[in-house]
Write an enzyme that holds these catalytic residues in place. Structure first.
Site, PDB file in Angstrom:
ATOM      1  N   LYS B 107       0.833  -1.420   0.046  1.00  0.00           N
ATOM      2  CA  LYS B 107       0.038  -0.014  -0.191  1.00  0.00           C
ATOM      3  C   LYS B 107       0.855   1.284  -0.110  1.00  0.00           C
ATOM      4  CE  LYS B 107      -3.834   2.083   2.494  1.00  0.00           C
ATOM      5  NZ  LYS B 107      -4.898   1.999   3.485  1.00  0.00           N
ATOM      6  N   SER B 182      -9.740   1.721   2.702  1.00  0.00           N
ATOM      7  CA  SER B 182      -8.778   2.706   1.714  1.00  0.00           C
ATOM      8  C   SER B 182      -7.670   1.726   1.107  1.00  0.00           C
ATOM      9  CB  SER B 182      -7.974   3.702   2.663  1.00  0.00           C
ATOM     10  OG  SER B 182      -7.170   3.051   3.857  1.00  0.00           O
ATOM     11  N   SER B 206      -9.950  -0.306   7.053  1.00  0.00           N
ATOM     12  CA  SER B 206      -9.358  -0.085   5.658  1.00  0.00           C
ATOM     13  C   SER B 206      -8.786  -1.307   5.263  1.00  0.00           C
ATOM     14  CB  SER B 206      -8.439   1.130   5.647  1.00  0.00           C
ATOM     15  OG  SER B 206      -9.167   2.125   5.637  1.00  0.00           O
TER      16      SER B 206
END
Ligand SMILES: [Zn+2]
Lengths: 505, 522
Positions: B107, B182, B206
């Site tokens: 990420k 996210s 997330s």
């Protein structure tokens, strides 16, 4: 513009004091002398090339996290203990949020409503009177970077074409020491900062150099009307905060100026604006900075990247027991043991020779002699050389040996100065210099007696006056003998011998 | 359940990779189906090289990522170099870790040398961090191959990855739908077979919400269990990095690789890492006490989600778990408390993006002052959701409002922790649906932030209380995956893997294959 009252409108300081009582509180920032920064491992050395002592943490790079420096906490606790504070068994860091280019994260890690140390005091002596100044709190925080404004006049932001930022200072550990509004005069304000500086120096936790900014002082000043006899105290007036006073003299001058400035406004029926002010050293005046109405809301909240500090009782107790002798106790001891006066100690400290004198006494000198030689002779020589007495190439043991030789009559003061010359010139120990330069007092009575007789014979008129009772007329004869002996005689002995010879003793 | 075979992680994977096993891993399309454990096992056995595994992932990315848009940055050169190093050292007889040579998608909120770090924001465009996040250095030390950086909602603020400044990521199950957020890029990359593993971060769900809507296993470890050093902070007291994977065992292997005390993170806790890999392989939950959270059901929950959840709970009962209902009354206040705490911390954390030292700089024309440059850069560099939360947080922390907002929210947080503590006196784990609904269509909620916030209703309590939580596939609702969430007390992360491992095995066995096998081909 209430902030720019013309100087001519100011009342005299004495007039101001007659009508108003000053109420003064001080906030002092002290850079702690840790090897590494507050929240990272970067070095803290002063004077390095800009931005060479930085890392992701103190640059506030995204993703970096702070880790508390144990040494900084220890030093802050020591300061709190020396100021008779309560040390919190649990406290937290908080974020103080505001935007400024030299703030790497645009928040400063500080402490807010849960400081490390609270409720202490420091006694300050001015003209023989002791003033107890309450300490509200001592808390830890990190320093900001340093902005350098380029292209304008004298480094000021106005007129600058651009600014450079040095982040070497960012993250250096600070403590902020806040007093109660207990101080009532500029002299006590100055003495407080002076005493605080001595205290912190004695703790060995900072070099407290005001000129390098490792000790910075802000003064809060307000005035209140003096009550008529029998009336209660008036409430505190609106205060101003004069920032970044960087010498003891500035503390006193800035506070004194604020007192007269505020008195002038109050006399004219004007209100004092709550604001920060800057002190112009050259002009001796303060000028308006940011007013409280435009001031930032710092939006303090507990620092989520750090866990609370919970200091074990034992940790604090060990530091308490391990505190070195503090200045007040030391002064009391030196007065009791060495017979110095408070005035002597002030002089010795101001001359930067107190430690050296103490070491010299410890090495065998009489206290009075140690004081005399360091204060009069060696401090002057250091000043002439533009250095500190502690930088002179002579040890306390050397000085002690010289005083011993003088006391024993083996050196005169004049000879002792020559011995000092030799030691400073690297010719060896005092004894080696005495031997090498042949500086011992001539104890050979034959040579001295001959010189005395020769001097009397050469000046029969003076000799006659002395014989007639004018003892003070002997001076020129003493000078003649000393000259003949090339200084290697003791002036007092020569004088005694002359008077004896002339039947006037 | 005792009648059923007990497949190991490798044999579970083999069900999806018979061709690869048969033909010796030559075909890249088959290699990408391998689980992480199977990939590592094949590399260790010399059946597959790390370079082959990495090249297969890179080829897959080249083939499908135009559609999925999971990756923001592909570091093919760096990945192949790392893979070559694994192969060379393996050939030299060096003993390598259990994930050596396995490709991973990172990420873009974690710093890694040699790659940009954007956090999905324009304001960090072009910034290369000069240091590795601790999670990244541990992955490198474990010889995991970093393929590159994957998409996310800007600064991890969002539940759909639509808040990325670099365009949305699409759900591999239905490319008209969101992949969650996210960590949407992380989930989509794993679900689209671009990588067997991904690292996500979880502040309010997330990791778990994208895992649920992409049919994956996702774990938020205990707060303090995985270092946050190098994780660009959204909400410091809530953020936690964790694994996304296709199986519970893969998630456990990745969890074990990144967890553990880090002296660079003061909030990292110095306790032994829970034995998550062993727990994942135990597959016996007889006598385990499971609590169904009464408050995480009912209004607002899709009936299909509730049906899949109920079926999964029945499976737990069938496996010998003791299932009871428990009440956590303060969970109702979790969402509002979260939307005060997280924005408050974010308003401060994001203050450093000021154009002074890194990233975007707008308006520096030689005339404008620093304040104006800061202001213009932040205006241009932050997206609307980030600005919304900065404003919200700035307000909540303001003098005069602090007690009413931030202070109250912290009290709610304490009450939620107490609810958990009380519940964990009765049960070993808690369960709930992971999300109230399956993946919604792209654009469906972009204009309704509050509807978007409801996606994290079930996941937020664990962030506020700090305990670990896992989402694993419960089933399909109209062809879209939904998840069941398992929650455990702080530092009992192994319980998630114990229960998750057994449940996954039973659900896969009932279905006859892993859920992901039902995803449409891309
Ligand atoms: Zn540093």
């Amino acid at each position: 513009m209430s902030t720019a009252a013309p100087a001519s409108a100011l009342p005299s300081y004495a007039d101001a004091l007659a009508r108003y009582e000053p109420v003064i509180g001080l906030e002092t920032h002290v850079e702690l002398g840790t090897v590494s920064k507050m929240f990272c491992g970067c070095p803290t050395a002063f004077g390095a090339e800009p931005n060479t002592q930085v890392c992701p943490v103190c640059l506030g790079l995204p993703g970096s996290l702070p880790v508390v420096n144990e040494a900084a906490v220890r030093f802050a606790v020591m300061i709190g203990l020396a100021l008779h504070c309560d040390i919190a068994s649990w406290c937290r860091f908080a974020r103080k949020n505001y935007f400024y280019p030299d703030m790497p994260k645009n928040f400063q890690i500080s402490q807010y409503d849960e400081p490390l140390c609270t409720d202490g005091w420091l006694d300050v002596e001015v003209d023989g009177e002791v003033h107890r100044v309450g300490i509200t709190r001592v808390h830890m925080e990190e320093d900001t970077g340093k902005s350098l404004h380029v292209g304008g006049a004298t480094g000021r932001i106005h007129g600058a074409t651009h600014s450079l930022v040095d982040y070497n200072r960012a993250g250096i550990p600070l403590v902020e020491i806040v007093t109660e509004p207990d101080v009532r005069s500029p002299e006590v304000a100055r003495a407080y900062v002076d005493e605080l500086r001595e205290l912190i120096r004695a703790l060995g936790v900072s070099d407290v150099r005001m000129e390098q900014g490792s000790l910075r002082c802000d003064a809060n000043v307000s005035l209140r009307r003096r009550p008529a006899p029998g009336e209660p105290d008036a409430p505190f007036g609106t205060r101003t905060e004069t920032k970044n006073l960087n010498s003891l003299r500035s503390v006193e001058r800035a506070v004194r100026y604020e007192i007269t400035r505020q008195a002038g406004l109050l006399d004219d029926g004007e209100r004092i604006r709550q604001e920060t002010r800057h002190f112009d050293e050259a002009a001796g005046r303060t000028s308006s900075g940011r007013s409280k109405e435009e001031a930032t809301d710092y939006r303090y909240f507990p620092e989520p990247d750090l866990t609370p500090l919970a200091l074990p009782v034992q940790y604090v107790d060990e530091l308490r027991v391990g505190l070195p002798e503090l200045p007040a106790a030391r002064r009391a001891r030196l007065i009791a043991e060495h017979g110095y006066t408070t005035r002597d100690l002030t002089d010795l400290r101001n001359a930067g020779v107190l430690d050296l004198v103490e070491q010299t006494v410890a090495a065998g000198a009489a206290p009075a002699a140690a004081r005399k030689w360091w204060l009069n002779e060696l401090a002057r020589r250091a000043a002439d050389a533009g250095s500190q007495p502690s930088d002179l190439a002579i040890t306390a043991a050397d000085v002690a040996r010289i005083t011993v030789l003088v006391a024993a009559g083996e050196l005169t003061d004049a000879l002792a100065r020559k011995v000092i010359d030799g030691v400073l010139a690297g010719e060896g120990t005092p004894d080696e210099v005495v031997a090498g330069r042949g500086l011992a007092v001539v104890a050979d009575d034959g040579a001295l007696t001959a010189a005395v007789d020769a001097a009397i014979a050469a000046a029969p008129d003076i000799a006659e006056k002395v014989r007639g009772g004018k003892v003070n007329a002997v001076g020129p004869l003493v000078g003649a003998v000393m000259k003949a002996m090339k200084g290697q005689a003791d002036a007092a002995s020569v004088r005694g011998l002359l008077l004896e010879r002339l039947g006037a003793s | 359940m005792t009648d059923n075979p007990t497949p190991s992680a490798t044999t579970t994977a083999a069900a999806t990779t018979t061709a690869a096993a048969a033909t010796g891993a030559a075909a890249a399309t088959d290699v990408v189906h391998l689980t992480a454990a199977a990939t590592a096992a094949a590399i260790a056995a010399g059946e597959l090289s790390a370079v082959e595994a990495t090249q297969a992932a890179l080829d897959r990315i080249a083939k499908v990522d135009d559609t999925i848009h999971a990756f923001l940055h592909v570091d093919a050169e760096g990945a192949l170099a790392a893979a070559r190093s694994v192969d060379e050292r393996r050939a030299a007889g060096e003993r390598l870790g259990p994930l050596a040579g396995v490709p991973l998608a990172l990420k873009d909120v974690l710093t890694a040398r040699g790659m940009p770090t954007t956090c999905g924001s324009r304001i960090l465009e072009g910034w290369h961090a000069p240091y590795d996040a601790t999670v990244v250095s541990r992955l490198r030390a474990a010889d995991v191959v970093l393929l590159g950086k994957v998409n996310m909602d800007e600064f991890a603020m969002g539940s759909s990855t639509e808040n990325s400044a670099y365009g949305p990521t699409r759900n591999p199950w239905d490319t008209t739908r969101i992949p969650g957020g996210s960590s949407g890029g992380s989930a989509a990359a794993v679900a689209a077979l671009e990588a067997p593993l991904a690292i996500g971060t979880d502040t309010g769900g997330s990791i778990r919400q994208p895992a649920a809507v992409c049919g994956l296993v996702g774990v938020k470890p205990t707060y303090g269990g995985v270092s946050r050093y190098g994780l660009v902070a959204f909400s410091s007291s809530l953020d936690q990095a964790g694994p996304l994977a296709r199986t519970v065992t893969d998630a456990a292997l990745l969890h074990a690789a990144i967890a553990g005390h880090d002296p660079l993170d003061s909030t990292s806790v110095d306790v032994p890492v829970p034995a998550v890999v062993a727990a994942a392989g135990r597959r016996d939950i007889r006598g385990v006490r499971v609590g169904v959270v009464r408050e995480l059901a009912g209004d607002g929950y899709d009936p299909g989600v509730e049906a899949a959840f109920t079926a999964a709970v029945e499976t737990l009962t069938a496996l010998g778990a003791e299932v009871v209902e428990v009440s956590c009354p303060h969970f109702t206040y979790a969402l509002p408390a979260y939307y005060l705490i997280a924005p408050s911390e974010c308003s401060s954390n994001l203050a450093r993006f000021d154009a002074m030292r890194f990233g975007l700089r707008i308006g520096d024309d030689g005339q404008a002052g620093a304040e104006e440059v800061m202001s213009r850069t932040r205006e241009a560099g932050f997206g609307p959701e980030v600005k919304r939360r900065i404003i919200l947080g700035t307000y909540a922390l303001s003098s005069g409002y602090y007690d009413a907002y931030y202070g109250q929210a912290q009290k709610v947080r304490t009450l939620i922790s107490r609810d958990f503590s009380a519940a964990f006196e009765q049960v070993d784990v808690l369960v709930s649906p992971t999300t109230p609904t399956p993946a919604f269509p792209l654009g469906a909620k972009v204009d309704d932030p509050v509807a978007m916030y409801l996606s994290d209703l079930c996941t937020i309590p664990s962030n506020l209380a700090g305990g670990p939580a896992m989402s694993l596939p419960a089933g399909l609702v109209d062809g879209l995956p939904v998840g069941i969430q398992i929650m455990a007390p702080p530092f009992a992360d192994d319980r998630l893997y114990l229960v998750g491992g057994a449940l996954e095995e039973a659900l896969d066995a009932r279905r006859g294959h892993p859920l992901l096998d039902e995803a449409p081909a891309l």
